[in-house]
Scaffold this motif. Structure first.
Motif, PDB file in Angstrom:
ATOM      1  N   UNK A 115       9.024  12.026 -16.102  1.00 13.84           N
ATOM      2  CA  UNK A 115       9.418  13.362 -15.642  1.00 13.84           C
ATOM      3  C   UNK A 115      10.938  13.509 -15.650  1.00 13.84           C
ATOM      4  N   UNK A 116      11.654  12.478 -15.242  1.00 18.24           N
ATOM      5  CA  UNK A 116      13.121  12.525 -15.256  1.00 18.24           C
ATOM      6  C   UNK A 116      13.656  12.650 -16.677  1.00 18.24           C
ATOM      7  N   UNK A 117      13.084  11.924 -17.611  1.00 12.44           N
ATOM      8  CA  UNK A 117      13.524  12.011 -19.016  1.00 12.44           C
ATOM      9  C   UNK A 117      13.262  13.407 -19.570  1.00 12.44           C
ATOM     10  N   UNK A 118      12.114  13.987 -19.246  1.00 11.44           N
ATOM     11  CA  UNK A 118      11.803  15.342 -19.730  1.00 11.44           C
ATOM     12  C   UNK A 118      12.766  16.361 -19.129  1.00 11.44           C
ATOM     13  N   UNK A 119      13.064  16.251 -17.863  1.00  9.45           N
ATOM     14  CA  UNK A 119      14.000  17.184 -17.226  1.00  9.45           C
ATOM     15  C   UNK A 119      15.388  17.060 -17.841  1.00  9.45           C
ATOM     16  N   UNK A 120      15.855  15.848 -18.074  1.00  8.13           N
ATOM     17  CA  UNK A 120      17.176  15.651 -18.688  1.00  8.13           C
ATOM     18  C   UNK A 120      17.189  16.211 -20.098  1.00  8.13           C
ATOM     19  N   UNK A 121      16.110  16.013 -20.876  1.00  8.87           N
ATOM     20  CA  UNK A 121      16.036  16.545 -22.232  1.00  8.87           C
ATOM     21  C   UNK A 121      16.059  18.066 -22.227  1.00  8.87           C
ATOM     22  N   UNK A 122      15.349  18.696 -21.290  1.00  8.13           N
ATOM     23  CA  UNK A 122      15.342  20.158 -21.232  1.00  8.13           C
ATOM     24  C   UNK A 122      16.704  20.714 -20.829  1.00  8.13           C
ATOM     25  N   UNK A 123      17.378  20.050 -19.916  1.00  8.61           N
ATOM     26  CA  UNK A 123      18.696  20.527 -19.486  1.00  8.61           C
ATOM     27  C   UNK A 123      19.715  20.400 -20.607  1.00  8.61           C
ATOM     28  N   UNK A 124      19.737  19.271 -21.288  1.00  7.83           N
ATOM     29  CA  UNK A 124      20.715  19.088 -22.366  1.00  7.83           C
ATOM     30  C   UNK A 124      20.380  19.956 -23.576  1.00  7.83           C
ATOM     31  N   UNK A 125      19.126  20.237 -23.836  1.00  7.49           N
ATOM     32  CA  UNK A 125      18.734  21.076 -24.961  1.00  7.49           C
ATOM     33  C   UNK A 125      19.087  22.537 -24.697  1.00  7.49           C
TER      34      UNK A 125
ATOM     35  N   UNK B   8       0.823  -1.204   0.000  1.00  6.90           N
ATOM     36  CA  UNK B   8       0.000   0.000   0.000  1.00  6.90           C
ATOM     37  C   UNK B   8       0.859   1.257   0.000  1.00  6.90           C
ATOM     38  N   UNK B   9       2.161   1.130  -0.014  1.00  6.49           N
ATOM     39  CA  UNK B   9       3.033   2.288  -0.048  1.00  6.49           C
ATOM     40  C   UNK B   9       3.061   2.865  -1.458  1.00  6.49           C
ATOM     41  N   UNK B  10       3.442   4.111  -1.569  1.00  3.71           N
ATOM     42  CA  UNK B  10       3.449   4.774  -2.868  1.00  3.71           C
ATOM     43  C   UNK B  10       4.471   4.166  -3.808  1.00  3.71           C
ATOM     44  N   UNK B  11       5.603   3.703  -3.274  1.00  2.00           N
ATOM     45  CA  UNK B  11       6.642   3.155  -4.141  1.00  2.00           C
ATOM     46  C   UNK B  11       6.315   1.739  -4.606  1.00  2.00           C
ATOM     47  N   UNK B  12       5.255   1.164  -4.125  1.00  2.21           N
ATOM     48  CA  UNK B  12       4.831  -0.150  -4.598  1.00  2.21           C
ATOM     49  C   UNK B  12       3.935  -0.065  -5.818  1.00  2.21           C
TER      50      UNK B  12
ATOM     51  N   UNK C 108       6.404   4.965 -13.430  1.00  2.00           N
ATOM     52  CA  UNK C 108       6.323   5.404 -14.831  1.00  2.00           C
ATOM     53  C   UNK C 108       6.284   6.925 -14.912  1.00  2.00           C
ATOM     54  N   UNK C 109       5.459   7.555 -14.085  1.00  2.00           N
ATOM     55  CA  UNK C 109       5.372   9.028 -14.095  1.00  2.00           C
ATOM     56  C   UNK C 109       6.713   9.641 -13.691  1.00  2.00           C
ATOM     57  N   UNK C 110       7.368   9.074 -12.699  1.00  2.00           N
ATOM     58  CA  UNK C 110       8.676   9.577 -12.283  1.00  2.00           C
ATOM     59  C   UNK C 110       9.727   9.429 -13.366  1.00  2.00           C
ATOM     60  N   UNK C 111       9.719   8.289 -14.082  1.00  2.00           N
ATOM     61  CA  UNK C 111      10.692   8.083 -15.165  1.00  2.00           C
ATOM     62  C   UNK C 111      10.453   9.053 -16.305  1.00  2.00           C
TER      63      UNK C 111
END
Length: 81
Positions: A64-74, A49-53, A59-62
């Motif tokens: 968001x991480x990909x979008x942040x990395x793309x914006x930083x490198x761009x 019942x934990x959030x990390x389960x 999926x949402x975290x991954x």
């Protein structure tokens, strides 16, 4: 003088031997197996019942991480001409 030096070397060898013997015997004396009984059948529920389960958060975290990395490198591709 020579006999005193030989006596000291022999005494040192004997003392090192005795110390090694007693330390070895002491170490083997500590090597007793523990008398433990372990119950591996637990009644804990397998649902998490934990959030990390929840895989949706992963999926949402991954994404968001990909979008942040793309914006930083761009943003680092500025031409300074």
């Amino acid at each position: 003088m020579q006999t005193k030096n030989i006596f000291m070397k022999q005494t040192e060898k004997i003392s090192i031997f005795l110390m090694t013997f007693f330390l070895s015997a002491f170490a083997f004396a500590q090597d007793k197996a523990a008398d433990l009984t372990v119950d591996v059948n637990s009644t804990k529920s397998t649902t998490s019942t934990e959030w990390y389960g929840n895989p949706i958060y992963w999926v949402v975290g991954a994404v968001a991480l990909i979008i942040i990395i793309a914006l930083i490198t761009r943003g680092n591709n500025n031409n300074s001409n």
